[in-house]
Design a protein around this motif. Structure first.
Motif, PDB file in Angstrom:
ATOM      1  N   UNK A 145     -49.109 -10.200 -18.882  1.00  0.00           N
ATOM      2  CA  UNK A 145     -47.941 -10.376 -18.005  1.00  0.00           C
ATOM      3  C   UNK A 145     -48.392 -10.736 -16.596  1.00  0.00           C
ATOM      4  N   UNK A 146     -49.447 -10.107 -16.114  1.00  0.00           N
ATOM      5  CA  UNK A 146     -49.997 -10.468 -14.800  1.00  0.00           C
ATOM      6  C   UNK A 146     -50.331 -11.955 -14.739  1.00  0.00           C
ATOM      7  N   UNK A 147     -50.963 -12.454 -15.790  1.00  0.00           N
ATOM      8  CA  UNK A 147     -51.341 -13.871 -15.823  1.00  0.00           C
ATOM      9  C   UNK A 147     -50.100 -14.762 -15.823  1.00  0.00           C
ATOM     10  N   UNK A 148     -49.073 -14.352 -16.544  1.00  0.00           N
ATOM     11  CA  UNK A 148     -47.835 -15.139 -16.581  1.00  0.00           C
ATOM     12  C   UNK A 148     -47.155 -15.148 -15.219  1.00  0.00           C
ATOM     13  N   UNK A 149     -47.148 -14.009 -14.542  1.00  0.00           N
ATOM     14  CA  UNK A 149     -46.572 -13.945 -13.196  1.00  0.00           C
ATOM     15  C   UNK A 149     -47.333 -14.865 -12.256  1.00  0.00           C
ATOM     16  N   UNK A 150     -48.642 -14.882 -12.365  1.00  0.00           N
ATOM     17  CA  UNK A 150     -49.449 -15.765 -11.520  1.00  0.00           C
ATOM     18  C   UNK A 150     -49.149 -17.232 -11.810  1.00  0.00           C
ATOM     19  N   UNK A 193     -40.310 -17.383 -18.109  1.00  0.00           N
ATOM     20  CA  UNK A 193     -39.094 -16.811 -17.531  1.00  0.00           C
ATOM     21  C   UNK A 193     -38.712 -15.432 -18.031  1.00  0.00           C
ATOM     22  N   UNK A 194     -39.380 -14.938 -19.077  1.00  0.00           N
ATOM     23  CA  UNK A 194     -38.926 -13.703 -19.715  1.00  0.00           C
ATOM     24  C   UNK A 194     -39.849 -12.512 -19.490  1.00  0.00           C
ATOM     25  N   UNK A 195     -40.828 -12.641 -18.573  1.00  0.00           N
ATOM     26  CA  UNK A 195     -41.829 -11.586 -18.406  1.00  0.00           C
ATOM     27  C   UNK A 195     -41.380 -10.466 -17.467  1.00  0.00           C
ATOM     28  N   UNK A 196     -40.185 -10.555 -16.946  1.00  0.00           N
ATOM     29  CA  UNK A 196     -39.774  -9.607 -15.913  1.00  0.00           C
ATOM     30  C   UNK A 196     -39.097  -8.365 -16.456  1.00  0.00           C
ATOM     31  N   UNK A 197     -38.763  -8.372 -17.727  1.00  0.00           N
ATOM     32  CA  UNK A 197     -38.150  -7.195 -18.341  1.00  0.00           C
ATOM     33  C   UNK A 197     -38.720  -6.994 -19.728  1.00  0.00           C
ATOM     34  N   UNK A 198     -39.044  -5.755 -20.054  1.00  0.00           N
ATOM     35  CA  UNK A 198     -39.594  -5.411 -21.365  1.00  0.00           C
ATOM     36  C   UNK A 198     -38.503  -4.941 -22.327  1.00  0.00           C
ATOM     37  N   UNK A 221     -44.507 -11.970 -28.336  1.00  0.00           N
ATOM     38  CA  UNK A 221     -44.356 -13.412 -28.141  1.00  0.00           C
ATOM     39  C   UNK A 221     -43.061 -13.743 -27.416  1.00  0.00           C
ATOM     40  N   UNK A 222     -42.001 -12.987 -27.671  1.00  0.00           N
ATOM     41  CA  UNK A 222     -40.723 -13.270 -27.008  1.00  0.00           C
ATOM     42  C   UNK A 222     -40.764 -12.920 -25.532  1.00  0.00           C
ATOM     43  N   UNK A 223     -41.675 -12.031 -25.153  1.00  0.00           N
ATOM     44  CA  UNK A 223     -41.874 -11.685 -23.744  1.00  0.00           C
ATOM     45  C   UNK A 223     -42.708 -12.742 -23.036  1.00  0.00           C
ATOM     46  N   UNK A 224     -43.749 -13.206 -23.699  1.00  0.00           N
ATOM     47  CA  UNK A 224     -44.772 -14.011 -23.032  1.00  0.00           C
ATOM     48  C   UNK A 224     -44.661 -15.506 -23.313  1.00  0.00           C
ATOM     49  N   UNK A 225     -43.663 -15.931 -24.031  1.00  0.00           N
ATOM     50  CA  UNK A 225     -43.640 -17.337 -24.412  1.00  0.00           C
ATOM     51  C   UNK A 225     -43.453 -18.259 -23.218  1.00  0.00           C
ATOM     52  N   UNK A 226     -44.181 -19.340 -23.278  1.00  0.00           N
ATOM     53  CA  UNK A 226     -44.140 -20.338 -22.214  1.00  0.00           C
ATOM     54  C   UNK A 226     -43.040 -21.358 -22.501  1.00  0.00           C
TER      55      UNK A 226
END
Length: 415
Positions: free
Chosen positions: A63-68, A254-259, A266-271
């Protein structure tokens, strides 16, 4: 009408706060993710071991990497905010420009008599917040660094989801559920007009958001103008329309901000890659975006140099009319600026955005029957009514989604 010095200063302050929100996205959300790590370390050691076996800490690192990665994209949006006037006086409205070639699509986005606060609201599938609290303001002279609020960051997260809706292959189904019937109705109304003559007919899309519906209408050959109030939307749409060189140029998470309500990692981290098309228009297309409040720009007495009354051959309102404080005036303005024989095409729910606001702004909230009765009283003949089930910025792989039973109609102006 020229803005006062106080209005200009307040508008500049609000714009600076929006830019600061973009620039502080990463630190804000990395801190939120760090909270999860701290919470993990408060658990008994045996619980930590089990969660580690699940890969929970690895997920937090991802998630950190996705936020970056999101940060890199958002920084592109505000790399040159002076394109919107910066500290200069807000200009008067400019005429729509004929697109001479494929780049840039929109040379500038005009800013017209903007109020000192934003009243943009998202029809979010995750949150139905009606918060209207204004961001704290700080004068330029104090040079105090602005600290974005949770409300600011919610708007920014909503912008990322809007990018999925408007400019990704992922959002195509949701987009076409709403935009498709509206475009079909527009083409049906002008079915007797040869395609090469469509550029002589002017279409207005108020509340145009990130500009996709307006862009699609211009792609059909009509002279189209979008109108949007939110700086978040305007900044993001400028990047997509003017600074994008190829399809799928940008990648966001767009979906990494809420768990919450996620079936798997995959649904959290998908690009999501955007845009799904190269945002260019054929030579000679007429397309523009105008920034500012719908009622202030189009509802005031006509400027002799830029008359609005009877100017527009079609007005398309998608998830828009419920942004009104006074729905009577919204409909009155739409009727006034629509040309005789023109068509008003509407699709959306009635999620009244100013209901229960905490800013002491007035709000008139009608039910659907009352809205349609009011439209007839103002001077419209409503046709082609139907209900269309539609979602709005929904994570298609999530466990939660709202479906709006939206009202669709076309309406003729009764002379």
């Amino acid at each position: 009408m020229p803005l006062s010095d106080a209005d200009i200063e307040e508008e500049q302050r609000h714009f600076s706060n929006v830019v600061a929100t973009f620039r502080k996205y990463s630190s804000y959300h990395l801190a939120a993710n760090n909270r999860r790590r701290k919470d993990l370390f408060t658990l008994p050691q045996a619980d930590q071991v089990l969660l580690d076996q699940l890969g929970y800490k690895t997920k937090l690192d991802e998630v950190d990497k996705a936020i970056s990665a999101n940060e890199q994209f958002l920084n592109q949006i505000v790399v040159d905010p002076e394109i919107f006037g910066g500290d200069e006086e807000v200009p008067e409205e400019e005429d729509e420009a004929t697109v001479p070639d494929s780049s840039p699509l929109v040379d500038t986005i005009s800013q017209i008599s903007q109020s000192s606060h934003s009243h943009s609201h998202s029809h979010s599938s995750h949150s139905h917040s009606h918060s209207h609290s204004h961001s704290p303001s700080h004068s330029h002279s104090s040079r105090k660094e602005y600290k974005p609020t949770a409300f600011d960051m919610d708007k920014l997260r909503s912008t990322l989801k809007q990018l999925v809706r408007d400019w990704s292959a992922e959002g195509r189904e949701e987009r076409e559920t709403s935009y498709g019937p509206m475009k079909e109705a527009l083409l049906a109304h002008f079915s007797d007009i040869p395609e090469e003559e469509r550029r002589n007919f002017r279409v207005l899309v108020p509340g145009s958001g990130l500009g996709r519906l307006a862009y699609d209408v211009a792609s059909l050959g009509f002279a189209c103008q979008g109108n949007e109030f939110s700086h978040y939307m305007l900044l993001a749409s400028f990047l997509i329309l003017n600074k994008t060189e190829r399809p799928n140029m940008h990648t966001i998470y767009p979906y990494v901000h809420s768990f919450s309500n996620l079936p798997d990692r995959a649904s959290l981290l998908r690009a999501i890659t955007i845009p799904d098309v190269e945002p260019t228009l054929p030579r000679g297309s007429v397309f523009s975006l105008v920034a500012g409040d719908f009622e202030e720009i189009y509802g005031k007495e006509s400027d002799p140099n830029e008359p609005q009354a009877g100017l527009w051959d079609a007005i398309m309102t998608c998830f828009f009319i419920d942004t009104a404080k006074n729905i009577v005036n919204y409909l009155r303005v739409i009727h006034k600026i629509l040309a005789p024989g023109g068509v008003w095409i509407n699709l959306g729910p009635l999620l009244w955005h100013w209901e229960d606001n905490n800013t002491n702004d007035p709000s008139v909230e009608l039910d659907l029957v009352e809205v349609k009765q009011l439209a007839r009283m103002v001077g419209f003949e409503i046709e082609n009514e139907r209900t269309i089930d539609a979602t709005y910025t929904t994570n298609s792989r999530g466990m939660l989604g709202y479906t709006y039973r939206t009202a669709f109609w076309t309406a003729k102006k009764i002379i």
